[in-house]
Write a protein that holds these residues in place. Structure first.
Motif, PDB file in Angstrom:
ATOM      1  N   ASP A  61      12.365   7.057   5.923  1.00 30.94           N
ATOM      2  CA  ASP A  61      12.397   5.953   4.714  1.00 30.94           C
ATOM      3  C   ASP A  61      13.983   5.791   4.322  1.00 30.94           C
ATOM      4  O   ASP A  61      14.599   4.923   3.686  1.00 30.94           O
ATOM      5  CB  ASP A  61      11.486   6.435   3.427  1.00 30.94           C
ATOM      6  CG  ASP A  61      11.935   7.622   2.779  1.00 30.94           C
ATOM      7  OD1 ASP A  61      12.710   8.316   3.299  1.00 30.94           O
ATOM      8  OD2 ASP A  61      11.541   7.621   1.786  1.00 30.94           O
ATOM      9  N   ARG A  62      14.809   6.775   5.085  1.00 32.98           N
ATOM     10  CA  ARG A  62      16.087   6.577   4.762  1.00 32.98           C
ATOM     11  C   ARG A  62      17.011   5.734   5.847  1.00 32.98           C
ATOM     12  O   ARG A  62      18.181   5.920   5.830  1.00 32.98           O
ATOM     13  CB  ARG A  62      16.641   8.064   4.796  1.00 32.98           C
ATOM     14  CG  ARG A  62      16.394   8.706   3.228  1.00 32.98           C
ATOM     15  CD  ARG A  62      16.888  10.091   3.305  1.00 32.98           C
ATOM     16  NE  ARG A  62      18.251   9.829   2.719  1.00 32.98           N
ATOM     17  CZ  ARG A  62      19.038  10.916   2.532  1.00 32.98           C
ATOM     18  NH1 ARG A  62      19.077  12.191   2.631  1.00 32.98           N
ATOM     19  NH2 ARG A  62      20.366  10.434   2.126  1.00 32.98           N
ATOM     20  N   GLN A 432       8.064  11.513   8.498  1.00 35.07           N
ATOM     21  CA  GLN A 432       7.108  10.659   7.630  1.00 35.07           C
ATOM     22  C   GLN A 432       6.634  11.485   6.209  1.00 35.07           C
ATOM     23  O   GLN A 432       6.413  12.688   6.299  1.00 35.07           O
ATOM     24  CB  GLN A 432       6.004  10.289   8.563  1.00 35.07           C
ATOM     25  CG  GLN A 432       6.178   9.759   9.652  1.00 35.07           C
ATOM     26  CD  GLN A 432       7.118   8.313   9.690  1.00 35.07           C
ATOM     27  OE1 GLN A 432       6.833   7.654   8.681  1.00 35.07           O
ATOM     28  NE2 GLN A 432       7.736   7.955  10.690  1.00 35.07           N
TER      29      GLN A 432
END
Length: 433
Positions: A61-62, A432
């Motif tokens: 998510d980065r 994840q």
């Protein structure tokens, strides 16, 4: 044989019946083998699950993951441009001096020829007066020479008339006496004297003609030189007077005065810049362009800006090839009208068209390009668990997309966010949540 019998009153210890029982355990060799096996299993697990030196674990998510797709590439370049007057005239002090009067304030709108300030320069004023005196003296000397030449010309003409008159008289006298001498009415000696006088007058007249011709040629040349010298000295005097007049600072064109911050009593040097005049109501844009596009920007290319709900057309009129801080500059001139109320120094967003729209394979533009130069990208594996480094060939860029020339296929996913911190890795493990 005597033997000693046990005393029945003494307690029985049973010491004679006990035996030491040895416990059976693992031998030292077995223990060493077990320890070695455990270490081996730990090493295998570490190498299996720990990241290698050319890989790194990154939270999924980065990072930004984008998809390669087919589409139409609009070949334009976004520019951040600043408003600049189309014409700027700089005001420099032609001659140094002291500010005696300041008649206009900074920011005022001035008209061509309007007096802005008055300077004083006593040294220049004295120099001009001395020059004027020298020129006047020289001009008077030249006029005296012209007068002498004119008098010489008049004397030559007078001599010509006298010589011609004397010749005519001698010819008439000779004609009269010739008829009388033929009939014997005049003595031979008298007729010979008349003939000699006629020859003398003819020679005198011829000499006078040659003298007049020579003087005329020399006088014409000398007069031309004198007049040329006089014109040159008059021009020199005009320049001196013009320098004196330059102490009165006037507006060379109409426009808005800026940078005019002189003060009464201030001394300015020759050639010192004391202000500028900007053309009113006519502006251009100056934009910085990344040096990557130096070979693709040409004079005459079109650009547009959106201002106040309207679109305005511009054209590249000049390219400054000097690169500073990774950028070069271009001049954009409005074609037709320009937005109302533009202020000097105001910034506008422009789009410079570099080429026609063409079908292409595209990936979204991102900061990764600054880290790789378009030579490689991280490509996400089909399972989404890893991103592997892959060499690619990228082409043109605009604000939204980058053209893919080779190394990627439609539908593949790539990382388009910055590669800061892992640009030296070959593989990323996407963790994840």
């Amino acid at each position: 044989m005597n033997s000693e019998a046990p005393n029945p009153r003494e307690p029985v210890s049973g010491g004679a019946m006990d035996k030491v029982v040895e416990r059976r355990g693992l031998s030292n060799k077995v223990k060493a083998g077990i320890a070695a096996g455990a270490l081996g299993l730990a090493a295998i697990g570490f190498y299996a699950y720990a990241p290698s030196g050319n890989s790194q674990t990154v939270a999924a998510d980065r990072v930004t993951i984008s998809t390669v797709q087919r589409g139409t590439f609009d070949d334009f370049l976004p520019l951040r441009a600043r408003v600049t007057p189309l014409l700027t005239i700089y005001l420099d002090s032609v001659e140094g001096g002291r500010i005696e009067e300041k008649l206009v304030e900074d920011g005022a709108t001035v008209q061509k020829g309007q007096l802005l300030a008055v300077l004083s320069n006593p040294e220049l004023q004295l120099s001009v007066l001395a020059r004027q005196t020298d020129v006047s003296r020289e001009l008077n000397s030249m006029r005296s020479q012209e007068l002498a030449l004119a008098q010489t010309r008049l004397a030559d003409e007078r001599g010509m008339y006298e010589a011609k008159a004397a010749l005519d008289k001698a010819e008439r006298q000779h004609a009269r006496e010739a008829a009388l001498a033929a009939r014997g009415f005049i003595a031979r000696k008298q007729f010979d004297d008349t003939t000699a006088d006629l020859e003398y007058q003819r020679g005198r007249y011829a000499v006078q003609q040659r003298t007049r011709s020579t003087d005329e040629r020399l006088q014409t040349s000398q007069l031309a030189q004198l007049r040329q010298s006089a014109a040159s000295m008059n021009s020199s005097l005009d320049v001196a007077r013009l320098n004196l007049e330059s102490l009165k600072l006037r507006a060379p064109v109409s426009g808005q005065l800026s940078g005019f911050e002189i003060m009464v009593g201030q001394s300015v040097n020759r050639g010192e810049r004391i202000g500028q005049i900007d053309s009113p109501g006519a502006n251009k844009l100056i934009a910085g362009v990344d040096e990557f596009y130096l070979g693709r920007v040409q004079v005459g290319q079109k650009a547009v800006i959106d201002q106040g709900g309207k679109t305005y057309q511009l054209k590249v009129t000049k390219i400054y090839p000097q690169v500073r801080n990774g950028q070069f500059e271009v001049d954009l001139q409005f074609q037709g009208g320009e937005p109302q109320g533009l202020q000097r120094g105001q910034t506008l967003q422009a789009k410079l068209t570099l080429g026609d729209p063409t079908p292409a394979m595209l990936i979204p533009n991102g900061s990764f390009y600054n880290d790789t130069g378009g030579a490689w990208v991280f490509v996400v594996t089909p399972d989404g668990g890893k991103a592997v480094k892959r060499n690619v060939r990228l082409g043109r860029r605009n604000a939204d997309f980058i053209e893919v020339l080779d190394g990627l296929q439609p539908g593949e996913k790539v990382l388009t966010s910055p590669y800061t911190g892992f640009a030296d890795k070959d593989r990323l493990d996407l963790q994840q949540k």
